[in-house]
Design an enzyme around this catalytic site. Structure first.
Site, mmCIF file in Angstrom:
data_model
loop_
_atom_site.group_PDB
_atom_site.id
_atom_site.type_symbol
_atom_site.label_atom_id
_atom_site.label_comp_id
_atom_site.label_asym_id
_atom_site.label_seq_id
_atom_site.Cartn_x
_atom_site.Cartn_y
_atom_site.Cartn_z
ATOM 1 N N TYR A 129 10.709 -33.678 -33.234
ATOM 2 C CA TYR A 129 9.448 -33.993 -33.885
ATOM 3 C C TYR A 129 8.350 -34.203 -32.845
ATOM 4 C CZ TYR A 129 5.948 -35.882 -36.966
ATOM 5 O OH TYR A 129 4.776 -36.069 -37.668
ATOM 6 N N GLN A 161 7.854 -36.536 -44.443
ATOM 7 C CA GLN A 161 8.368 -35.338 -45.108
ATOM 8 C C GLN A 161 9.013 -34.379 -44.108
ATOM 9 O OE1 GLN A 161 5.207 -36.381 -45.086
ATOM 10 N NE2 GLN A 161 3.708 -34.704 -44.892
ATOM 11 N N ASN A 207 4.533 -42.141 -35.835
ATOM 12 C CA ASN A 207 3.961 -43.385 -36.342
ATOM 13 C C ASN A 207 5.010 -44.169 -37.130
ATOM 14 O OD1 ASN A 207 4.177 -42.127 -38.848
ATOM 15 N ND2 ASN A 207 2.012 -41.568 -38.937
ATOM 16 N N THR A 218 3.010 -46.790 -29.053
ATOM 17 C CA THR A 218 3.333 -46.959 -27.642
ATOM 18 C C THR A 218 3.006 -48.359 -27.149
ATOM 19 O OG1 THR A 218 3.131 -45.914 -25.474
ATOM 20 C CG2 THR A 218 1.103 -46.197 -26.750
ATOM 21 N N GLN A 254 -2.747 -46.636 -22.121
ATOM 22 C CA GLN A 254 -1.848 -46.649 -23.285
ATOM 23 C C GLN A 254 -2.586 -47.064 -24.551
ATOM 24 O OE1 GLN A 254 1.429 -45.344 -23.022
ATOM 25 N NE2 GLN A 254 0.281 -44.757 -21.185
ATOM 26 N N HIS A 307 -3.944 -44.383 -27.026
ATOM 27 C CA HIS A 307 -3.072 -43.640 -27.936
ATOM 28 C C HIS A 307 -3.355 -43.975 -29.397
ATOM 29 C CE1 HIS A 307 -0.064 -41.365 -25.653
ATOM 30 N NE2 HIS A 307 -0.096 -42.307 -24.752
ATOM 31 N N GLU A 327 8.531 -50.490 -23.737
ATOM 32 C CA GLU A 327 8.719 -49.039 -23.647
ATOM 33 C C GLU A 327 8.417 -48.582 -22.220
ATOM 34 O OE1 GLU A 327 6.890 -44.983 -25.697
ATOM 35 O OE2 GLU A 327 5.706 -46.821 -25.667
ATOM 36 N N HIS A 328 7.252 -48.969 -21.708
ATOM 37 C CA HIS A 328 6.857 -48.679 -20.326
ATOM 38 C C HIS A 328 6.639 -50.007 -19.608
ATOM 39 C CE1 HIS A 328 4.998 -45.438 -22.869
ATOM 40 N NE2 HIS A 328 5.622 -44.661 -21.989
ATOM 41 N N ASP A 366 4.186 -40.066 -18.284
ATOM 42 C CA ASP A 366 3.827 -39.389 -19.537
ATOM 43 C C ASP A 366 3.833 -37.873 -19.373
ATOM 44 O OD1 ASP A 366 3.554 -41.631 -21.091
ATOM 45 O OD2 ASP A 366 1.388 -41.806 -20.828
ATOM 46 N N GLU A 406 50.884 -54.529 -37.100
ATOM 47 C CA GLU A 406 49.692 -54.342 -37.929
ATOM 48 C C GLU A 406 50.038 -53.927 -39.357
ATOM 49 O OE1 GLU A 406 46.988 -51.767 -35.861
ATOM 50 O OE2 GLU A 406 46.547 -53.280 -34.331
ATOM 51 N N HIS A 439 52.832 -45.354 -39.105
ATOM 52 C CA HIS A 439 52.347 -44.940 -37.797
ATOM 53 C C HIS A 439 53.506 -44.846 -36.808
ATOM 54 C CE1 HIS A 439 48.429 -45.804 -39.432
ATOM 55 N NE2 HIS A 439 47.810 -45.529 -38.289
#
Length: 436
Positions: free
Chosen positions: A126, A190, A219, A242, A264, A267, A333-334, A367, A421, A426
């Protein structure tokens, strides 16, 4: 401009009091669930409806014609082509070294376990297209999947009115440079539903088959849809708006710090910019620089909204030891380290999507052209999740191979544990091989 949180003298767990965006992904999941379920049940018709509603574009088909991808590649500005090719080269170099070799362990004579690393067959990548467009994200998604050996790569990116209902031309051009020709002009929740469940189109050539793994930032609605689809498909991590955190002392250049916070913030109004420092003089210098630089930057209003939001601020600490605890709790994240002996402090960090060491390693480098990946976990998810890499597209499979003698040697232990067990069959499955 930045709100101040003073933790000096405090020994409280900082996680509950650090600046954070007020994003409720669980609530977003419930709000987006009808869209995802509609795509699952009605396919193309539901995608058309959602695209009209959210993007203001009348979608006539899902898949971007191969000719349009090639034309975008040919029309790409030479300087952007040169930059993208350099990014591709550096990113491929780093990610090629991430591929794990198969390992065979000789457990006993006649008994081995081999761990094989095999790529998934089909992935959905994506690429966002909201306030900005991200041809660099095409590179960051596609290159590790290619280096992992994935058979089929699918890119989905929102349709743009100004590009005739196709994704951004530079996004398409990046796909062309990377040899990706299955691209869908679908965005938002979607798109995630389409990738996860598959969808019919206007004809057989327009159909999108479901994928095994979905990666890429987006998002809150994209993040919510990925959470909803997790289990049906694999996902990388919940990569939402971000964020940058900077751990700095009095040696940091206020202009560098301010510029990186702004980088940042541009963004998204929900982007987070956090400075953690033990230096009041640095805070004063950064505030002075922000006043000047925010007014001059292109997306001034967006940056101002981000920097003054609940998700951004300054955290004052007693010393760098406390600062280290704060940034570990924040799990950015950063994370930039702008201190004396920056590498020493960086190597002690436990929680971050990516760490940028010293004055000459800004987040902007990562980036685009460091060679690292910029698809990273946000909202504290770096405490348990990694950024996108070749490993995101590989599965470890154990291949067990014992001969008769090796099984015989361990058979009594298998039988003992099976009986302990209360799973006697088994044990019988082992004993049957030796009962004559």
């Amino acid at each position: 401009m930045l709100k101040l949180t003073d933790l000096r003298g405090s020994r409280r767990d900082p996680r509950g009091i650090l600046p954070r965006a007020q994003l409720d992904v669980s609530e977003a999941v419930e709000r987006i669930r009808p869209v995802v379920e509609a795509v699952h049940q009605r396919g193309f018709a539901a995608i058309q409806e959602a695209t009209t509603r959210f993007d203001g574009v009348e979608l006539t088909r899902l898949r971007v014609p191969v000719e349009a991808i090639a034309a975008a590649g040919e029309a790409l500005e030479p300087e952007i082509r040169e930059a993208l090719l350099e990014v591709i080269t550096r990113t491929r170099k780093v990610h090629r070294d991430q591929r794990r070799p198969d390992v065979t362990t000789q457990v006993v004579d006649g008994g081995t376990v081999t761990e094989r690393w095999l790529p998934v067959q089909r992935v959905g990548l994506y690429v966002p297209g909201g306030l900005a467009v991200y041809p660099s994200t095409v590179v960051m998604n596609v290159v590790p999947a290619q280096e992992a050996g994935v058979d089929a790569l699918v890119v989905a990116s929102p349709p743009q009115k100004e590009n005739g209902g196709l994704p951004d031309a530079r996004v398409l051009a990046a796909c062309a440079l990377l040899g990706v020709d299955e691209v869908y002009a679908v965005g938002g929740a979607q798109a995630i539903a389409m990738l996860g469940y598959g969808s019919d189109g206007v004809d057989e050539g327009d159909r999108c088959e479901p994928v095994d793994v979905i990666t890429g930032p987006g998002n809150i609605w994209v993040t919510a849809a990925k959470r909803l689809l997790q289990g049906t498909v694999g996902i990388d991590a919940e990569a939402g708006p971000t964020e940058i955190a900077i751990l700095a002392d009095e040696t940091a250049d206020p202009r560098h710090v301010a510029a990186d916070l702004i980088s940042q913030a541009e963004h998204d109004p929900l982007a987070a910019s956090v400075l953690v420092t033990d230096s009041e003089s640095l805070v004063a210098g950064v505030e002075s620089e922000l006043t000047r630089m925010v007014a001059a930057t292109k997306h001034s209003q967006r940056v101002h909204t981000s920097l003054t939001g609940a998700q951004s601020g300054v955290v004052l600490v007693d010393d760098l030891e406390q600062g280290l605890a704060v940034v570990d709790a924040y799990a950015a994240e950063h994370l930039e380290i702008q201190t004396r002996d920056a590498r020493q402090w960086a190597m002690r960090v436990r929680n971050a999507g990516a760490i940028f060491v010293g004055a000459w390693s800004p987040v902007s480098l990562g980036d685009y052209a460091a060679g690292s990946n910029h698809v990273l976990p946000t909202a504290g998810c770096a405490r348990h999740s990694s950024g996108l890499s070749v490993q995101s597209f590989l599965r470890g499979i154990h291949v067990v191979e014992y001969d008769e003698a090796a099984l015989s040697d361990v058979a009594k232990h298998v039988v003992t544990l099976a009986n302990a067990e209360d799973l006697p069959a088994h044990g019988e499955a082992v004993k049957a091989r030796f009962d004559r």
